[in-house]
Design a protein around this motif. Structure first.
Motif, PDB file in Angstrom:
ATOM      1  N   PHE A  47      18.531   0.114   1.623  1.00  0.00           N
ATOM      2  CA  PHE A  47      18.162   1.436   2.135  1.00  0.00           C
ATOM      3  C   PHE A  47      16.651   1.544   2.130  1.00  0.00           C
ATOM      4  N   MET A  48      16.049   1.760   3.292  1.00  0.00           N
ATOM      5  CA  MET A  48      14.596   1.760   3.405  1.00  0.00           C
ATOM      6  C   MET A  48      14.085   3.111   3.895  1.00  0.00           C
ATOM      7  N   GLY A  49      12.840   3.397   3.591  1.00  0.00           N
ATOM      8  CA  GLY A  49      12.224   4.633   4.043  1.00  0.00           C
ATOM      9  C   GLY A  49      10.729   4.601   3.857  1.00  0.00           C
ATOM     10  N   GLY A  50      10.074   5.600   4.404  1.00  0.00           N
ATOM     11  CA  GLY A  50       8.626   5.700   4.297  1.00  0.00           C
ATOM     12  C   GLY A  50       8.200   6.449   3.057  1.00  0.00           C
ATOM     13  N   ASP A  51       6.996   7.018   3.106  1.00  0.00           N
ATOM     14  CA  ASP A  51       6.440   7.667   1.927  1.00  0.00           C
ATOM     15  C   ASP A  51       7.165   8.955   1.549  1.00  0.00           C
ATOM     16  N   GLY A  52       7.781   9.625   2.531  1.00  0.00           N
ATOM     17  CA  GLY A  52       8.518  10.846   2.223  1.00  0.00           C
ATOM     18  C   GLY A  52       9.714  10.598   1.320  1.00  0.00           C
ATOM     19  N   LEU A  53      10.253   9.404   1.387  1.00  0.00           N
ATOM     20  CA  LEU A  53      11.377   9.011   0.538  1.00  0.00           C
ATOM     21  C   LEU A  53      10.901   8.459  -0.802  1.00  0.00           C
ATOM     22  N   CYS A  54       9.689   7.917  -0.796  1.00  0.00           N
ATOM     23  CA  CYS A  54       9.214   7.056  -1.876  1.00  0.00           C
ATOM     24  C   CYS A  54       8.590   7.841  -3.032  1.00  0.00           C
TER      25      CYS A  54
ATOM     26  N   MET B 145      18.002  -1.541  -4.586  1.00  0.00           N
ATOM     27  CA  MET B 145      18.678  -1.271  -3.316  1.00  0.00           C
ATOM     28  C   MET B 145      17.741  -0.575  -2.331  1.00  0.00           C
ATOM     29  N   VAL B 146      16.861   0.278  -2.876  1.00  0.00           N
ATOM     30  CA  VAL B 146      15.940   1.044  -2.043  1.00  0.00           C
ATOM     31  C   VAL B 146      14.586   0.344  -1.975  1.00  0.00           C
ATOM     32  N   VAL B 147      14.056   0.228  -0.775  1.00  0.00           N
ATOM     33  CA  VAL B 147      12.705  -0.290  -0.571  1.00  0.00           C
ATOM     34  C   VAL B 147      11.964   0.727   0.291  1.00  0.00           C
ATOM     35  N   CYS B 148      10.795   1.134  -0.185  1.00  0.00           N
ATOM     36  CA  CYS B 148      10.036   2.152   0.540  1.00  0.00           C
ATOM     37  C   CYS B 148       8.549   1.863   0.407  1.00  0.00           C
ATOM     38  N   ALA B 149       7.746   2.643   1.109  1.00  0.00           N
ATOM     39  CA  ALA B 149       6.303   2.409   1.073  1.00  0.00           C
ATOM     40  C   ALA B 149       5.545   3.711   0.964  1.00  0.00           C
ATOM     41  N   GLU B 150       4.493   3.686   0.186  1.00  0.00           N
ATOM     42  CA  GLU B 150       3.548   4.805   0.076  1.00  0.00           C
ATOM     43  C   GLU B 150       2.350   4.481   0.940  1.00  0.00           C
ATOM     44  N   ALA B 151       1.904   5.474   1.703  1.00  0.00           N
ATOM     45  CA  ALA B 151       0.755   5.267   2.594  1.00  0.00           C
ATOM     46  C   ALA B 151      -0.533   5.373   1.791  1.00  0.00           C
ATOM     47  N   GLY B 152      -0.776   4.367   1.000  1.00  0.00           N
ATOM     48  CA  GLY B 152      -1.954   4.312   0.145  1.00  0.00           C
ATOM     49  C   GLY B 152      -1.701   3.267  -0.926  1.00  0.00           C
ATOM     50  N   GLY B 153      -2.656   3.086  -1.798  1.00  0.00           N
ATOM     51  CA  GLY B 153      -2.466   2.123  -2.875  1.00  0.00           C
ATOM     52  C   GLY B 153      -3.764   1.455  -3.251  1.00  0.00           C
ATOM     53  N   VAL B 154      -3.822   0.997  -4.483  1.00  0.00           N
ATOM     54  CA  VAL B 154      -5.041   0.362  -4.973  1.00  0.00           C
ATOM     55  C   VAL B 154      -4.711  -0.953  -5.667  1.00  0.00           C
ATOM     56  N   ASP B 155      -5.702  -1.797  -5.694  1.00  0.00           N
ATOM     57  CA  ASP B 155      -5.591  -3.031  -6.470  1.00  0.00           C
ATOM     58  C   ASP B 155      -6.956  -3.353  -7.061  1.00  0.00           C
ATOM     59  N   GLY B 156      -7.022  -4.421  -7.823  1.00  0.00           N
ATOM     60  CA  GLY B 156      -8.292  -4.854  -8.406  1.00  0.00           C
ATOM     61  C   GLY B 156      -8.920  -3.814  -9.312  1.00  0.00           C
TER      62      GLY B 156
ATOM     63  N   ASP C 262      -9.451   8.339  10.981  1.00  0.00           N
ATOM     64  CA  ASP C 262      -8.509   7.612  10.123  1.00  0.00           C
ATOM     65  C   ASP C 262      -9.271   6.818   9.074  1.00  0.00           C
ATOM     66  N   ILE C 263      -8.632   6.622   7.922  1.00  0.00           N
ATOM     67  CA  ILE C 263      -9.264   5.836   6.870  1.00  0.00           C
ATOM     68  C   ILE C 263      -9.384   4.387   7.319  1.00  0.00           C
ATOM     69  N   LYS C 264     -10.522   3.780   7.014  1.00  0.00           N
ATOM     70  CA  LYS C 264     -10.722   2.369   7.344  1.00  0.00           C
ATOM     71  C   LYS C 264      -9.997   1.489   6.335  1.00  0.00           C
ATOM     72  N   ASN C 265      -9.384   0.430   6.836  1.00  0.00           N
ATOM     73  CA  ASN C 265      -8.730  -0.556   5.970  1.00  0.00           C
ATOM     74  C   ASN C 265      -7.736   0.099   5.018  1.00  0.00           C
ATOM     75  N   GLY C 266      -6.913   1.001   5.558  1.00  0.00           N
ATOM     76  CA  GLY C 266      -5.949   1.732   4.735  1.00  0.00           C
ATOM     77  C   GLY C 266      -4.910   0.814   4.106  1.00  0.00           C
ATOM     78  N   ALA C 267      -4.573   1.108   2.866  1.00  0.00           N
ATOM     79  CA  ALA C 267      -3.600   0.290   2.139  1.00  0.00           C
ATOM     80  C   ALA C 267      -2.213   0.921   2.184  1.00  0.00           C
ATOM     81  N   LEU C 268      -1.213   0.102   1.951  1.00  0.00           N
ATOM     82  CA  LEU C 268       0.173   0.541   1.770  1.00  0.00           C
ATOM     83  C   LEU C 268       0.685  -0.085   0.488  1.00  0.00           C
ATOM     84  N   THR C 269       1.529   0.640  -0.212  1.00  0.00           N
ATOM     85  CA  THR C 269       2.142   0.091  -1.417  1.00  0.00           C
ATOM     86  C   THR C 269       3.653   0.081  -1.248  1.00  0.00           C
ATOM     87  N   LEU C 270       4.246  -1.085  -1.381  1.00  0.00           N
ATOM     88  CA  LEU C 270       5.696  -1.235  -1.308  1.00  0.00           C
ATOM     89  C   LEU C 270       6.301  -1.031  -2.690  1.00  0.00           C
ATOM     90  N   PHE C 271       7.411  -0.278  -2.728  1.00  0.00           N
ATOM     91  CA  PHE C 271       8.092   0.012  -3.985  1.00  0.00           C
ATOM     92  C   PHE C 271       9.590  -0.241  -3.872  1.00  0.00           C
TER      93      PHE C 271
END
Length: 401
Positions: free
Chosen positions: A271-278, A294-305, A378-387
């Motif tokens: 079951f997949m969805g975007g940030d509204g589900l996540c 079972m669920v895989v979703c993504a947040e329109a943002g995210g950080v690393d490093g 729009d934000i430059k080089n926008g990140a996504l985070t998979l959950f």
């Protein structure tokens, strides 16, 4: 009678009570700490800066709207504690918070209210469906608007100079999820449901395009609403097509009950969805139907490093202050408020006409990572985070760009 007290007796009782209260309170009064200084009173001639925030603080997704509003309040408090100067005056920031209930008509009504209140800047709205129509009113008034969460590409593609967003859009979000569904989850037959909102339809369409391009077959695309609770008819129809992945374009308040009915019907799918589900609330809304990974979703943002720790610090501060965990976009709201403040400082003015050009030039190091905008806003080089969800807890898979 026993109920008749004399003035003397009452006075004596009051003195005793006050004495006890002072005795009890005295040992517990800690010395002020550097971590929580009392905010200094702004000078009498402080520059009043009004920031409008709009989100759904009532209705099915009120938990998300309140999350965003908490982020805005924290930003305002922190800015005032700094004693920020704009031009030659110390600024006193004020938050004007409004509820759009996730409804486009209410969204435009409160947008007009904020315009009439002569706000200096806008952070919001949460949903694409309310953000897009409201953006016309802010544009006509020349007021900069930074959305922390609206992902429909149309928002920044209307030709308005006042629209900005600090997260990736649905082209990236839906596209990344569509590719992931095929290449990583090995989905071949994919079903799609969307809630017909600007957000849900937009992210579902981008997902479908990317999944097809990666080689999947779309075996069905059904529709619901953002207020529905019964999905048996459309799920039964899709079950007959034997999908291995089901994508839902919509919010957690609908996705949670939908997951329960997916389980009841014995639909064996990812079951997949975007940030509204996540969100952090999804496990409560779905119960044991959320499954393990079972669920895989993504947040329109995210950080690393190096940006991981500042975000974790913000989340800890947020919980300590508000008594709840960050749902999803409060940190982006916090940064959006600070982006507007940064532009005002650079321009030496809180006048929207004077500081608007500086918003587009911002190079801001936020708790959600570096923020700079392209020519559309729009934000430059926008990140996504998979959950995914493990043991009922939202668990990060990866940050992608």
């Amino acid at each position: 009678m026993q109920l008749k007290w004399t003035a003397v007796a009452l006075a004596a009782l009051t003195l005793v009570a006050c004495g006890k209260k002072e005795e009890a309170a005295a040992p517990a009064a800690p010395a002020p700490t550097a971590a929580a200084p009392a905010p200094a009173a702004p000078p009498a001639d402080a520059l009043i800066v009004k920031i409008g925030h709009v989100g759904p603080t009532s209705g099915a997704i009120a938990h998300l709207g309140k999350d965003n509003e908490f982020g805005a309040k924290m930003a305002i408090e922190d800015l005032n504690a700094k004693g920020l100067k704009i031009g030659d005056k110390v600024a006193k920031f004020e938050l004007l918070a409004e509820d759009d209930a996730g409804d486009p008509k209410q969204g435009t009504a409160v947008a007009q209210k904020l315009v009439d209140s002569k706000v200096n800047g806008i952070v919001g709205h949460l949903n694409s469906g309310t953000t897009i129509p409201a953006s016309k009113l802010y544009s006509d008034a020349g007021i900069p608007q930074v959305s922390p969460s609206a992902t429909n590409p149309k928002y920044t593609r209307q030709g308005f100079k006042t629209t900005f967003r600090v997260v990736a859009d649905d082209t990236q979000l839906g596209g990344t999820l569509g590719k992931y569904a095929v290449e990583t989850l090995k989905g071949k037959n994919i079903a799609v449901i969307d809630d017909r909102t600007a957000y849900g339809q937009g992210v579902a369409e981008e997902f479908e395009k990317a999944a097809k391009a990666a080689g999947a077959t779309i075996v069905g695309h059904e529709f619901t609403t953002d207020k529905s609770t019964d999905f048996n008819a459309i799920l039964t129809k899709l079950k007959a097509a034997k999908p291995d992945v089901l994508f839902f374009g919509g919010m957690d308040a609908v996705g949670g009950p939908m997951l329960k009915q997916v389980k009841q019907l014995g639909l064996n799918v990812k079951f997949m969805g975007g940030d509204g589900l996540c969100t952090g609330e999804l496990p409560k809304l779905a119960g044991d139907a959320i499954g393990e990974e079972m669920v895989v979703c993504a947040e329109a943002g995210g950080v690393d490093g190096d940006f991981k720790q500042p975000l974790e610090d913000f989340k800890a501060k947020f919980k300590a202050k508000n008594g709840v965990e960050v749902q999803i976009y409060a940190p982006y709201v916090y940064d959006a408020v600070n982006v507007l403040a940064e532009a005002m400082v650079k321009a030496g003015s809180s006048d929207p006409e004077k500081y608007l050009p500086e918003v587009g030039k911002v190079q801001y190091k936020g708790v959600t990572g570096p923020i700079a905008f392209d020519e559309k806003g729009d934000i430059k080089n926008g990140a996504l985070t998979l959950f995914t969800y493990k043991g009922g807890v939202r668990t990060q898979i990866a940050v992608v760009r």
